[in-house]
Design a protein around this motif. Structure first.
Motif, PDB file in Angstrom:
ATOM      1  N   ASP A 135       3.847  25.614  69.264  1.00 29.31           N
ATOM      2  CA  ASP A 135       3.108  27.113  68.573  1.00 29.31           C
ATOM      3  C   ASP A 135       3.204  27.882  70.021  1.00 29.31           C
ATOM      4  OD1 ASP A 135       1.532  29.132  67.958  1.00 29.31           O
ATOM      5  OD2 ASP A 135       0.063  27.575  66.739  1.00 29.31           O
ATOM      6  N   ARG A 136       3.888  28.989  69.883  1.00 27.63           N
ATOM      7  CA  ARG A 136       3.999  29.994  71.222  1.00 27.63           C
ATOM      8  C   ARG A 136       2.630  30.764  71.344  1.00 27.63           C
ATOM      9  NH1 ARG A 136       8.956  32.420  72.167  1.00 27.63           N
ATOM     10  NH2 ARG A 136      10.577  31.637  70.486  1.00 27.63           N
ATOM     11  N   GLY A 137       1.995  30.821  70.194  1.00 26.83           N
ATOM     12  CA  GLY A 137       0.528  31.226  70.354  1.00 26.83           C
ATOM     13  C   GLY A 137      -0.652  30.615  71.088  1.00 26.83           C
ATOM     14  N   GLU A 138      -0.258  29.398  71.250  1.00 24.59           N
ATOM     15  CA  GLU A 138      -1.088  28.351  71.742  1.00 24.59           C
ATOM     16  C   GLU A 138      -0.369  27.970  73.161  1.00 24.59           C
ATOM     17  OE1 GLU A 138      -4.038  27.000  70.682  1.00 24.59           O
ATOM     18  OE2 GLU A 138      -3.920  28.568  68.955  1.00 24.59           O
ATOM     19  N   LEU A 139       0.582  28.219  73.587  1.00 27.86           N
ATOM     20  CA  LEU A 139       1.199  27.806  74.869  1.00 27.86           C
ATOM     21  C   LEU A 139       0.524  28.416  76.107  1.00 27.86           C
ATOM     22  CD1 LEU A 139       3.329  26.351  76.075  1.00 27.86           C
ATOM     23  CD2 LEU A 139       4.975  28.188  75.999  1.00 27.86           C
ATOM     24  N   THR A 140       0.268  27.532  76.837  1.00 29.06           N
ATOM     25  CA  THR A 140      -0.624  27.931  77.831  1.00 29.06           C
ATOM     26  C   THR A 140       0.487  27.517  79.240  1.00 29.06           C
ATOM     27  OG1 THR A 140      -1.574  25.907  78.213  1.00 29.06           O
ATOM     28  CG2 THR A 140      -2.836  27.648  77.031  1.00 29.06           C
ATOM     29  N   PHE A 141      -0.146  28.157  80.513  1.00 33.64           N
ATOM     30  CA  PHE A 141       0.625  27.741  81.649  1.00 33.64           C
ATOM     31  C   PHE A 141       0.361  26.143  82.070  1.00 33.64           C
ATOM     32  CE2 PHE A 141       0.876  27.332  86.281  1.00 33.64           C
ATOM     33  CZ  PHE A 141       2.113  27.475  86.658  1.00 33.64           C
ATOM     34  N   ASP A 142      -0.757  25.740  81.600  1.00 33.12           N
ATOM     35  CA  ASP A 142      -1.102  24.283  81.997  1.00 33.12           C
ATOM     36  C   ASP A 142      -0.055  23.414  81.002  1.00 33.12           C
ATOM     37  OD1 ASP A 142      -3.140  24.708  83.768  1.00 33.12           O
ATOM     38  OD2 ASP A 142      -4.644  24.579  82.450  1.00 33.12           O
ATOM     39  N   ASP A 143       0.105  24.023  79.904  1.00 31.66           N
ATOM     40  CA  ASP A 143       0.961  23.164  78.910  1.00 31.66           C
ATOM     41  C   ASP A 143       2.312  23.248  79.654  1.00 31.66           C
ATOM     42  OD1 ASP A 143      -1.021  22.832  77.089  1.00 31.66           O
ATOM     43  OD2 ASP A 143       0.001  24.212  75.523  1.00 31.66           O
ATOM     44  N   ALA A 144       2.957  24.290  80.211  1.00 31.00           N
ATOM     45  CA  ALA A 144       4.000  24.505  80.807  1.00 31.00           C
ATOM     46  C   ALA A 144       4.128  23.261  81.912  1.00 31.00           C
ATOM     47  CB  ALA A 144       4.408  25.759  81.272  1.00 31.00           C
ATOM     48  N   LEU A 145       3.075  23.121  82.835  1.00 29.38           N
ATOM     49  CA  LEU A 145       3.088  22.285  83.656  1.00 29.38           C
ATOM     50  C   LEU A 145       3.253  20.671  83.184  1.00 29.38           C
ATOM     51  CD1 LEU A 145       0.370  23.786  86.383  1.00 29.38           C
ATOM     52  CD2 LEU A 145       2.968  23.747  86.402  1.00 29.38           C
ATOM     53  N   GLU A 146       2.338  20.523  82.010  1.00 29.92           N
ATOM     54  CA  GLU A 146       2.635  19.093  81.347  1.00 29.92           C
ATOM     55  C   GLU A 146       3.991  18.981  81.192  1.00 29.92           C
ATOM     56  OE1 GLU A 146       0.507  16.796  81.288  1.00 29.92           O
ATOM     57  OE2 GLU A 146      -0.850  17.929  82.538  1.00 29.92           O
ATOM     58  N   PHE A 147       4.762  19.825  80.397  1.00 30.21           N
ATOM     59  CA  PHE A 147       6.160  19.731  80.100  1.00 30.21           C
ATOM     60  C   PHE A 147       7.069  19.544  81.532  1.00 30.21           C
ATOM     61  CE2 PHE A 147       5.339  21.567  75.970  1.00 30.21           C
ATOM     62  CZ  PHE A 147       5.982  20.510  75.274  1.00 30.21           C
ATOM     63  N   ILE A 148       6.932  20.233  82.307  1.00 26.56           N
ATOM     64  CA  ILE A 148       7.353  19.906  83.778  1.00 26.56           C
ATOM     65  C   ILE A 148       7.227  18.428  84.337  1.00 26.56           C
ATOM     66  CG2 ILE A 148       7.252  20.556  86.266  1.00 26.56           C
ATOM     67  CD1 ILE A 148       6.883  23.590  85.291  1.00 26.56           C
ATOM     68  N   SER A 149       5.916  18.124  84.116  1.00 28.79           N
ATOM     69  CA  SER A 149       5.760  16.625  84.493  1.00 28.79           C
ATOM     70  C   SER A 149       6.355  15.737  83.855  1.00 28.79           C
ATOM     71  CB  SER A 149       4.155  16.471  84.644  1.00 28.79           C
ATOM     72  OG  SER A 149       3.458  17.239  85.449  1.00 28.79           O
ATOM     73  N   LEU A 150       6.443  15.927  82.384  1.00 32.86           N
ATOM     74  CA  LEU A 150       6.748  14.976  81.327  1.00 32.86           C
ATOM     75  C   LEU A 150       8.598  14.957  81.715  1.00 32.86           C
ATOM     76  CD1 LEU A 150       6.171  13.146  78.884  1.00 32.86           C
ATOM     77  CD2 LEU A 150       7.018  15.175  77.756  1.00 32.86           C
ATOM     78  N   PHE A 151       9.060  16.003  81.805  1.00 29.58           N
ATOM     79  CA  PHE A 151      10.583  16.116  82.186  1.00 29.58           C
ATOM     80  C   PHE A 151      10.849  15.336  83.319  1.00 29.58           C
ATOM     81  CE2 PHE A 151      12.888  19.356  79.150  1.00 29.58           C
ATOM     82  CZ  PHE A 151      12.061  19.156  78.173  1.00 29.58           C
ATOM     83  N   ARG A 152      10.088  15.514  84.395  1.00 25.80           N
ATOM     84  CA  ARG A 152      10.442  14.966  85.756  1.00 25.80           C
ATOM     85  C   ARG A 152      10.270  13.392  85.406  1.00 25.80           C
ATOM     86  NH1 ARG A 152       9.479  17.369  90.994  1.00 25.80           N
ATOM     87  NH2 ARG A 152      11.312  18.664  90.007  1.00 25.80           N
ATOM     88  N   ARG A 153       9.061  12.762  85.054  1.00 27.87           N
ATOM     89  CA  ARG A 153       8.811  11.515  84.583  1.00 27.87           C
ATOM     90  C   ARG A 153      10.047  10.949  84.141  1.00 27.87           C
ATOM     91  NH1 ARG A 153       9.212   7.318  83.729  1.00 27.87           N
ATOM     92  NH2 ARG A 153       7.934   5.637  83.130  1.00 27.87           N
ATOM     93  N   TYR A 154      10.277  11.486  82.987  1.00 31.06           N
ATOM     94  CA  TYR A 154      11.648  10.807  82.096  1.00 31.06           C
ATOM     95  C   TYR A 154      13.026  11.405  82.435  1.00 31.06           C
ATOM     96  CZ  TYR A 154       8.091   8.476  79.768  1.00 31.06           C
ATOM     97  OH  TYR A 154       6.800   7.451  79.469  1.00 31.06           O
TER      98      TYR A 154
END
Length: 105
Positions: free
Chosen positions: A50-69
């Protein structure tokens, strides 16, 4: 594309090494606040955001998830929405080159 339309992030070829590993992946993915749906198609997993709910912290979580996997970061360019772009495009961010390349395009 409207700023209100959800966006999809593709995660292709994710490897799980145990049933728990797979459970943790999906639990983590679904815990990201802006993720409103997760589905699979072929060998890819998609997160609907949901673009309206996307936060910078969410982006950091995606970065972490992508790095881990070990998911290629190039798909994360799609997270570059106006509300977080200034921080997300910070060239000093450890993710910057992996997401945007050397030129930031």
């Amino acid at each position: 594309m409207s700023s209100q339309e959800p966006l999809e992030i593709e995660m292709a070829g994710v490897k799980f090494y145990s049933a728990q590993d797979e459970l943790y992946f999906f639990t983590w993915l679904k815990s990201i606040g802006s993720v409103c749906d997760v589905f699979g198609q072929g060998r890819a997993i998609y997160a609907v955001i949901d673009r309206g709910e996307l936060t910078f912290d969410d982006a950091l979580e995606f970065i972490s998830l992508f790095r881990r996997y070990l998911i290629p970061f190039s798909e994360l360019k799609r997270l570059d929405v106006p509300e977080i772009s200034k921080r997300f495009r910070d060239p000093s961010g450890f993710w910057y080159t992996e997401v945007f390349g050397d030129g930031g395009d």
